[in-house]
Design an enzyme around this catalytic site. Structure first.
Site, PDB file in Angstrom:
ATOM      1  N   PRO A   1      -3.756   3.097  -3.302  1.00 50.91           N
ATOM      2  CA  PRO A   1      -2.600   2.656  -2.438  1.00 50.91           C
ATOM      3  C   PRO A   1      -1.236   1.966  -3.900  1.00 50.91           C
ATOM      4  O   PRO A   1      -1.376   1.589  -4.945  1.00 50.91           O
ATOM      5  CB  PRO A   1      -3.270   1.633  -1.720  1.00 50.91           C
ATOM      6  CG  PRO A   1      -4.195   1.560  -2.047  1.00 50.91           C
ATOM      7  CD  PRO A   1      -4.750   2.434  -2.769  1.00 50.91           C
ATOM      8  N   ASP A   2      -0.281   1.706  -2.986  1.00 50.86           N
ATOM      9  CA  ASP A   2       1.215   1.084  -3.468  1.00 50.86           C
ATOM     10  C   ASP A   2       0.639  -0.316  -3.951  1.00 50.86           C
ATOM     11  O   ASP A   2       2.108  -0.999  -2.658  1.00 50.86           O
ATOM     12  CB  ASP A   2       2.077   1.974  -3.875  1.00 50.86           C
ATOM     13  CG  ASP A   2       3.838   1.311  -3.696  1.00 50.86           C
ATOM     14  OD1 ASP A   2       3.618   0.355  -5.180  1.00 50.86           O
ATOM     15  OD2 ASP A   2       4.751   1.418  -3.375  1.00 50.86           O
ATOM     16  N   MET A   3      -0.027  -1.055  -4.007  1.00 50.71           N
ATOM     17  CA  MET A   3      -0.298  -3.000  -3.689  1.00 50.71           C
ATOM     18  C   MET A   3      -0.735  -3.443  -5.310  1.00 50.71           C
ATOM     19  O   MET A   3      -1.488  -3.715  -4.857  1.00 50.71           O
ATOM     20  CB  MET A   3      -1.266  -2.910  -2.591  1.00 50.71           C
ATOM     21  CG  MET A   3      -2.678  -2.280  -2.626  1.00 50.71           C
ATOM     22  SD  MET A   3      -3.805  -1.586  -1.452  1.00 50.71           S
ATOM     23  CE  MET A   3      -3.245  -3.292  -0.004  1.00 50.71           C
TER      24      MET A   3
END
Ligand code: SPV
Ligand code: MG
Length: 284
Positions: free
Chosen positions: A53-55
């Protein structure tokens, strides 16, 4: 002209700059071939290629490596999505030095706190204090060599539900701090809040938009509203996933690839994108 100079010209000329979000060098080559003026090394897309994920899980080194692979094979300028700048002001300074040294034309940083969450995730959109973010911008601009490298400051005020007044106030402060352009992000289904922003924006620096959720907005309408740069951030990635899934499912279910062959890129097409002939010419 260097790629940074090219990008700087694109920001300032009258034509809307059309930018494709890409996840890797191959997708960037496809975008460039179609005619996109620049590519966006998307944190969402690059994370997705790692199955993550983009985190803020990937490091600056990971993102720089991905952007460099893209930049090495592309002729168009690369705008690297650098999230929050990977830390505090000195991380931003180091980031600018490393990205510029790699030949990347420009970077974009956003006014959220580290670790950031992708803008379309509902929870966890925590804005940075505007003064703290403005300081990052000042330090970023002080850290670059020469005048050409481009720094785009992105406000997530609309994403965080703070409204247009706050977005405008922040954007003005970031422009004052030295940002070369402002990216105003929105997750609205319509372009209304972005249009209101543009209407009230004094155009001290150009404005960049990412019409992912308000995709009904045509390029010409955006141009009329005063947009300088449009980023189609993730359509290529989403198309690739859908297409791979459909193709592989058909192959699996049919027991051969006969039904998909007319639909998929030929091996020769991939060879061409890889510039196989240029490489072979080198050894001849
Ligand atoms: C990206 O492409 O990584 C972006 C745009 O930053 S968004 O996914 O909308 O946050
Ligand atoms: Mg991103």
């Amino acid at each position: 002209m260097s790629k940074a100079q090219q990008l700087r010209h694109m920001l300032l000329d009258s034509e809307v700059t059309r930018v494709a979000g890409v996840q890797d060098a191959l997708s960037a080559l496809v975008a460039e071939e179609i005619g996109f003026h620049a590519v966006w090394a998307s944190s969402f897309a690059i994370s997705a290629t790692r199955g993550l994920p983009d985190m803020s899980l990937l490091s600056m080194t990971d993102y720089l490596q991905a952007a460099s692979y893209i930049n090495d094979v592309c002729e168009v300028p690369v705008i690297a999505d650098c999230d929050t700048g990977f830390g505090d002001v000195l991380n931003v300074a180091y980031m600018v030095q490393r990205y510029q040294a790699a030949g990347i034309a420009g970077v974009c940083i956003e006014d959220k706190i580290f670790p950031k969450r992708n803008s379309f995730q509902d929870a966890g959109q925590v804005l940075e204090e505007p003064g703290v973010f403005a300081h990052k911008i000042e330090v970023a601009k002080k850290s670059q060599h020469g005048d050409d490298f481009v720094l785009i400051a992105r406000t997530e005020a609309l994403i965080a539900g703070e409204g247009t007044d706050d977005a405008l106030k922040r954007a003005l402060q970031y422009a004052d701090a030295g940002a070369d352009a402002i990216l105003v992000h929105s997750k609205s289904q319509t372009p209304h809040e972005v249009i209101e922003f543009l209407h009230r924006w004094p155009h001290v620096v150009p404005v960049v938009v990412v019409p992912t959720t308000y995709y009904n907005w045509h390029l010409n309408e955006a141009a009329n509203a005063g947009v300088a740069v449009i980023i189609y951030a993730n359509q290529g990635l989403r198309a690739a996933v859908r297409s791979m899934r459909d193709t592989l499912r058909q192959v699996y279910e049919a027991g051969s690839s006969v039904s998909v062959e007319p639909e998929i890129a030929s091996v020769a097409d991939i060879f061409r994108l890889q510039r196989l002939n240029d490489w072979l010419a080198l050894e001849s």
